[in-house]
Design an enzyme around this catalytic site. Structure first.
Site, PDB file in Angstrom:
ATOM      1  N   ASP A  82       0.803  -1.240   0.000  1.00  0.00           N
ATOM      2  CA  ASP A  82       0.000   0.000   0.000  1.00  0.00           C
ATOM      3  C   ASP A  82       0.830   1.281   0.000  1.00  0.00           C
ATOM      4  O   ASP A  82       2.012   1.291   0.378  1.00  0.00           O
ATOM      5  CB  ASP A  82      -0.865   0.036   1.272  1.00  0.00           C
ATOM      6  N   HIS A 228       3.851  -1.985   3.155  1.00  0.00           N
ATOM      7  CA  HIS A 228       3.806  -0.632   2.575  1.00  0.00           C
ATOM      8  C   HIS A 228       5.102  -0.290   1.853  1.00  0.00           C
ATOM      9  O   HIS A 228       6.177  -0.390   2.445  1.00  0.00           O
ATOM     10  CB  HIS A 228       3.586   0.412   3.681  1.00  0.00           C
TER      11      HIS A 228
HETATM   12 ZN   LIG Z   1      -2.697   3.465   3.218  1.00  0.00          ZN
END
Ligand SMILES: [Zn+2]
Length: 268
Positions: A82, A228
Site C-alpha cells: 500500500d 507498505h
Molecule cells: Zn494506506
C-alpha cells in the site's frame, strides 16, 4: 469502468435505518419516552462508528479479509503493498519481487500515481495488480460524506485505470477506516472492499524482526498480507523496512509451500 454492483444493506445498517423513524414515531406517540428514543439513536450511531473503525469487519458490507475457499484449497496467499508508488522504495520492491518471481497487488494512492506515472506503468508491466487506495489518502477519510467519498475514489479510479487493461476492482480504505456511506459508493463504482488477514505495522515500526514475526505468525493459505512501499518506516540501518522484510517473508512463504497470487475478484 467496472460495472456497478447492487448495494444490499447489511442487517446492522438496516437496523440502524429503522431505529430513526421508529424513535420519531415513539416520541410523537409518547413524548415522555424521548430519552429512550435518544439512547436508541445514539446506540445505533455508536454501533455503526465502531464497525467502521474495525478494518476487518463485514458489518457495513462485503470485505475481503482472506482469499476465497478455492484459492485456500490451492495453497494461495496474497501479498498486498500500500501507499505507493514511492520513487525510492517501489523500484527496489519490484526488483525483489522479480528475483523471487512473485506477483503482488499494489494499492496505489491516486495522487502519487499521477506524480509518478512511469513507476505505475512499471508495476503493471511486471505483471502485478493495480488497485485503488483513494486519491488523497486523507486520514479523516472515514469522516467523509458520500459525495466526497465518491469524488475521491472515482478520481483515483480514473487515474489508475489509464495504466492497465483492467481497471482496479478492489478498494482499500486509508488505514482501513470507513463509515456506512462507503459500501453504496463502492457498489456504484463496481469496486469491492479488501482489507487483510495480517499486517506488520510497517509504517510505524522499523523493527524488521517484529514486522516479519507479525506477518508470518500462523502463516496459512488464504492469508492477505499487508505491507507498505509508501510511508515505510525505517529499520535500524535506515532502510525502508519493507526491503528488509520482503526476502525473509518470501522465503517463509516458499518454505510453507504457499503460492503468492494477486487479488482477483473472479477467483473461484
Ligand atoms: Zn494506506
Amino acid at each position: 469502468m467496472t460495472p456497478p454492483r447492487r448495494w444490499r444493506p447489511t442487517p446492522l445498517i438496516l437496523t440502524a435505518l429503522l431505529i430513526h423513524p421508529g424513535a420519531l414515531v415513539a416520541v410523537v406517540l409518547r413524548p415522555a419516552c424521548w430519552p429512550w428514543a435518544l439512547v436508541a439513536v445514539c446506540l445505533a450511531h455508536l454501533a455503526l462508528t465502531a464497525a467502521g473503525l474495525w478494518p476487518r469487519s463485514r458489518l457495513l458490507g462485503p470485505n475481503w479479509t482472506r482469499l476465497p475457499p478455492a484459492a485456500i484449497a490451492r495453497g494461495e496467499i496474497a501479498l498486498t503493498i500500500d501507499d505507493g508508488p514511492d520513487p525510492e522504495v517501489t523500484p527496489a520492491v519490484l526488483d525483489l519481487l522479480d528475483r523471487y518471481q512473485v506477483r503482488a497487488t499494489f494499492f496505489c494512492i491516486g495522487e502519487r500515481a499521477a506524480a509518478h506515472p512511469a513507476l505505475v506503468a512499471d508495476i503493471v508491466r511486471r505483471g502485478h495488480a493495480l488497485e485503488n487506495h483513494s486519491y488523497f489518502h486523507r486520514h479523516h477519510f472515514s469522516l467523509f460524506g458520500p459525495a466526497r467519498m465518491r469524488d475521491d475514489i472515482s478520481r483515483a479510479q480514473t487515474t489508475l485505470a489509464r495504466f492497465s487493461p483492467h481497471p482496479p476492482r478492489f478498494f482499500r480504505a486509508p488505514a482501513g477506516l470507513r463509515n456506512p456511506f462507503l459500501e453504496p459508493v463502492l457498489a456504484a463504482l463496481g469496486l469491492t472492499l479488501a482489507s487483510w488477514s495480517k499486517r506488520g505495522f510497517d509504517t510505524r515500526d522499523g523493527r524488521a524482526a517484529l514486522v516479519l514475526a507479525r506477518l508470518t505468525r500462523k502463516l496459512a493459505a488464504g492469508d492477505i498480507l499487508l505491507l507498505h512501499d509508501g510511508n515505510a518506516a525505517r529499520d535500524a540501518a535506515g532502510q525502508p523496512v519493507i526491503l528488509t522484510v520482503l526476502p525473509p517473508l518470501l522465503d517463509a512463504i516458499a518454505r510453507a509451500g504457499l503460492t503468492p497470487v494477486t487479488l482477483n475478484p473472479c477467483q473461484p
